[in-house]
Design a protein around this motif. Structure first.
Motif, mmCIF file in Angstrom:
data_model
loop_
_atom_site.group_PDB
_atom_site.id
_atom_site.type_symbol
_atom_site.label_atom_id
_atom_site.label_comp_id
_atom_site.label_asym_id
_atom_site.label_seq_id
_atom_site.Cartn_x
_atom_site.Cartn_y
_atom_site.Cartn_z
ATOM 1 N N ALA A 6 38.514 87.137 -43.859
ATOM 2 C CA ALA A 6 37.372 87.772 -43.200
ATOM 3 C C ALA A 6 36.915 86.990 -41.979
ATOM 4 O O ALA A 6 36.290 87.547 -41.085
ATOM 5 C CB ALA A 6 36.213 87.913 -44.184
ATOM 6 N N PRO A 57 34.762 86.958 -37.061
ATOM 7 C CA PRO A 57 34.920 88.143 -37.909
ATOM 8 C C PRO A 57 34.828 89.450 -37.122
ATOM 9 O O PRO A 57 35.562 90.393 -37.410
ATOM 10 C CB PRO A 57 33.754 88.042 -38.891
ATOM 11 C CG PRO A 57 33.387 86.609 -38.919
ATOM 12 C CD PRO A 57 33.750 86.042 -37.588
ATOM 13 N N ARG A 58 33.942 89.489 -36.119
ATOM 14 C CA ARG A 58 33.727 90.779 -35.453
ATOM 15 C C ARG A 58 34.941 91.251 -34.684
ATOM 16 O O ARG A 58 35.041 92.416 -34.346
ATOM 17 C CB ARG A 58 32.511 90.694 -34.529
ATOM 18 C CG ARG A 58 32.663 89.751 -33.369
ATOM 19 C CD ARG A 58 31.485 89.843 -32.415
ATOM 20 N NE ARG A 58 31.721 89.009 -31.255
ATOM 21 C CZ ARG A 58 31.535 87.695 -31.223
ATOM 22 N NH1 ARG A 58 31.097 87.082 -32.310
ATOM 23 N NH2 ARG A 58 31.787 87.007 -30.143
ATOM 24 N N LEU A 117 37.562 94.339 -39.758
ATOM 25 C CA LEU A 117 37.664 94.558 -41.186
ATOM 26 C C LEU A 117 36.282 94.758 -41.773
ATOM 27 O O LEU A 117 35.277 94.464 -41.135
ATOM 28 C CB LEU A 117 38.383 93.392 -41.876
ATOM 29 C CG LEU A 117 38.264 91.998 -41.265
ATOM 30 C CD1 LEU A 117 36.954 91.388 -41.661
ATOM 31 C CD2 LEU A 117 39.416 91.162 -41.728
ATOM 32 N N SER A 137 26.812 98.860 -38.525
ATOM 33 C CA SER A 137 27.991 98.377 -37.792
ATOM 34 C C SER A 137 28.325 99.313 -36.629
ATOM 35 O O SER A 137 28.766 98.861 -35.579
ATOM 36 C CB SER A 137 29.187 98.264 -38.742
ATOM 37 O OG SER A 137 29.468 99.524 -39.312
ATOM 38 N N ILE A 152 25.896 98.598 -33.831
ATOM 39 C CA ILE A 152 26.294 97.379 -33.124
ATOM 40 C C ILE A 152 27.464 97.672 -32.191
ATOM 41 O O ILE A 152 27.562 97.142 -31.098
ATOM 42 C CB ILE A 152 26.678 96.277 -34.140
ATOM 43 C CG1 ILE A 152 25.441 95.800 -34.890
ATOM 44 C CG2 ILE A 152 27.355 95.114 -33.455
ATOM 45 C CD1 ILE A 152 24.399 95.154 -34.015
#
Ligand SMILES: Nc1ncnc2c1ncn2[C@@H]1O[C@H](COP(=O)(O)OP(=O)(O)OP(=O)(O)O)[C@@H](O)[C@H]1O
Ligand SMILES: [Mg+2]
Lengths: 361, 298
Positions: A50, A72-73, A77, A99, A102
């Motif tokens: 992750a 992570p971004r 995932l 999400s 964002i």
């Protein structure tokens, strides 16, 4: 959708290694379950994929990119956390759409995605509540919903069902399987519940102390465990293990009971072994499966019974070891009763007594 | 014994009742009463002359009073916001420190340990136009060659006061916000990372909403504090020059104890208290909303 590869991935906290150079190839769209006892490094492995945990060595590859140094971004995932990790100050709707917000998607698209996910997970009536006003199961579904609105390349689940009651767990297990069939994304799923592992996985990865012990389909690991650890970990009740020595083609137990070697095995005279017998393969005479050509019989006193309805689990002792056996079409059995049991030898396993490794090929 | 006796609950409550009467109720009633009289400290008999709302009307129509009122609101607004921003920044930085954080947290409290009077004297010296540190430093660095009249010019003096106020009390915010940061749940932050947040977005959408209750608590505490600001101003400028840094309580203090017009001072005091109550209620409501947002209930 993307494939995921772990190449010699290591995780160390200071000098202490918790994941030791593991290798794993996960195909696109595959559902892989990591199982193992508590503290074996499952969550750590998942969190390295992750991007929530630094990778101390080796490479994690998602799609065709080495993601070691990507935040992570940038890995596209979605993760479902063990304790949900919902945003407490946002409504269910905002949690689900966060999400996408964002990612600066248009509001209409966010609404559509949220409504769809809410529909799938029966969250529609709860959309305007805060997580604080939800039950554990509902929170869990919100956490799932938050993952599915994104259409990520890879889904990561960290023991998502461990806080649910047995019934809800079964139900959510089915939902997760359906979800995977519908969206077809790659899934890495962590659990310490071997039933979840067996029922969900395309392939199971069994871990112990930061090492991968065996990788295979549920049937492979069930039928051909590489060692006693896997043998006792996968399958319920756990496989019975009897200590013995090979004498003249037979496994001779400490009390002198002799059981023929499983067919197809030829273990050297005098070798110390463990004979592995699953409860399904040792049954009281008259209640057993149709006998095969390779039957052996032993007599054991029953010490405890667990009626389960269609079958009864019998606890008995053989050579000082507690054994579990299944009785189909059960009749009442009283404690202390001596019964003759048939063993289907062709389904039995032999392990080295010292290393615990399987002696089958 | 047939004598009437007080019920036991009253007997038990009596000490508390007496103390509250003596310490709170009587002064409160007395001061409220005196605000309706022309009570002058040197002429006690004026306490018995009822003039109704005369003092209140006088205050309400006195431009000096309203200027002091406005300045107090200004000081509150600027000081609280500056302290909040600086405190937040400080707390965020300190929370990242791994070694010696304890020592740092203790050091952060130092400004609060000094008496405001001393802080006032210290800053009076620092901002002195002849021998002050600031001017000295500016001149040595060649940034200016004139002596900047820090405590003489009205705006600069206000700035100097706000500076001293912020220096003393930023740590109140920092400490409370730091407490909030320690209580911050890590899971939603990790979820935010996976959901695609940049560090700034994580802060904006997850950390900050969680910190808001802590910020409002600090605001409520500090608004009471700043609304009654007296000592630092009294020492640094004495409300001067020419009333240009006059705040509510320096005005009230002067009216009551220097001019001895206690009745009028009390009337202004009651209006000032309304200001404090107003701010407190405002932040308390904000606090409740923020808590409800977080699902902390009420
Ligand atoms: N921050 C840390 N510092 C040191 N050791 C850690 C840290 N985090 C985890 N560990 C250790 O790493 C090992 C693996 O932890 P991990 O959380 O991956 O276990 P797990 O397989 O997920 O177990 P569980 O089923 O209980 O969740 C554990 O022995 C744990 O003590
Ligand atoms: Mg874990």
């Amino acid at each position: 959708m993307a494939q995921v590869q772990l190449k010699n991935v290591v995780k160390k906290y200071g000098a202490v290694g918790v994941v030791h150079a593991i290798n794993l190839d996960i195909a696109e769209g595959e559902f892989v379950v990591l199982v193992g006892p508590s503290g074996c490094g499952k969550s750590t492995t998942l969190r390295m994929v992750a991007g929530l945990e630094d990778i101390s060595g080796g490479e994690v590859i998602i799609g065709d990119r080495v993601v070691n140094d990507l935040p992570p971004r940038e890995r596209n995932l979605a993760m479902v956390f063990q304790n949900y990790a919902l945003y407490p100050h946002m409504t269910v709707r905002e949690n689900l759409g966060f999400s996408l917000k964002i990612a600066k998607r248009p509001q209409a698209e966010i609404d559509r995605a949220v409504d769809e996910a809410a529909g799938i997970l029966s969250l529609t009536p709860l959309l305007d509540r805060k997580p604080g006003a939800l039950s554990g199961g509902q929170r869990q579904r919100v956490a799932m919903g938050r993952a599915i609105v994104r259409h990520p390349d890879v889904f990561l689940f960290d023991e998502p069902l461990s806080n649910l009651d047995a019934k809800l767990r079964t139900q959510m297990r089915v939902e997760i399987k359906k979800l995977h069939q519908r969206v077809g994304s790659t899934v890495i799923y962590v659990t310490h519940d071997q039933i979840e592992a067996m029922t969900l996985a395309d392939r199971i990865v069994i871990m112990r102390d930061g090492h991968i012990v065996q990788v295979g389909t549920p049937l492979e690991v069930f039928e051909n465990p590489v060692n006693t650890f896997v043998a006792t970990f996968i399958g319920s009740p756990p496989m019975n293990l009897l200590e013995g020595v090979i004498r003249a083609g037979q496994v001779v137990l400490a009390d002198g009971t002799a059981i023929p070697q499983p067919p197809g095995l030829n273990v050297a005279e005098g070798r110390k072994v463990q004979l592995g017998i699953r409860a399904d393969n040792i049954m009281p005479e008259g209640h057993a499966l149709p006998p095969t050509a390779h039957m052996a019989f032993v007599e054991m006193p029953v010490i405890l019974t667990e009626p389960l309805g269609t079958e009864t689990l019998l606890y008995a002792t053989l050579s000082g070891t507690e054994m579990q056996a299944k009785m189909l079409n059960p009749r009442p059995v009283s404690a202390g009763e001596r019964m003759r049991f048939g063993i289907a030898l062709d389904k039995c396993h032999l392990f080295d007594a010292e290393t615990g490794n399987s002696l089958r090929g | 014994m047939t004598r009437n006796r007080l019920p036991p609950w009253l007997v038990l409550l009596l000490p508390a009742v007496i103390i509250i009467l003596a310490v709170v109720a009587i002064p409160l009633v007395l001061s409220l009463y005196s605000s309706f009289t022309p009570y002058h400290l040197t002429r006690p008999d004026t306490l018995w002359k009822w003039t109704g709302s005369f003092n209140y009307i006088k205050a309400a129509t006195d431009p000096n009073f309203w200027k002091a009122f406005g300045r107090t609101v200004l000081l509150l607004t600027i000081a609280l916001n500056a302290e909040m921003l600086l405190g937040l920044g400080l707390a965020l930085m300190v929370s990242k420190v791994t070694h010696g954080q304890r020592a740092l947290r203790t050091a952060m409290m130092f400004p609060m340990m000094f008496s405001p009077i001393l802080v006032g004297f210290q800053f009076k010296f620092i901002f002195n136009d002849n021998v002050g540190l600031v001017n000295n430093a500016l001149q040595s660095l060649g940034l200016t060659d004139v002596a900047i009249p820090w405590l003489v010019d009205g705006n600069l003096a206000m700035f100097a006061i706000i500076f001293a106020e912020v220096w003393t009390s930023t740590s109140v915010f920092a400490i409370l916000i730091l407490a909030g940061l320690f209580a911050l749940p890590q899971d939603p932050l990790e979820a935010a990372k996976v959901d695609g947040c940049t560090p700034w977005q994580s802060f904006r959408f997850v950390t900050l909403p969680f910190l808001m209750p802590f910020i409002y608590i600090a605001m409520a505490i500090r608004s009471l504090d700043v609304a009654r600001a007296y000592d630092i101003v009294q020492v640094m400028t004495n409300g001067g020059p020419a009333r240009r840094t006059e705040l509510l309580w320096t005005l009230i203090g002067r009216t009551g104890y220097v001019d001895a017009r206690m009745g009028y001072a009390n009337a202004m005091g009651y209006i000032a208290i309304l200001l404090s109550i107003g701010f407190t209620v405002y932040f308390f409501l904000k606090l409740q909303t923020a808590r409800r947002e977080l699902g902390m209930g009420d």
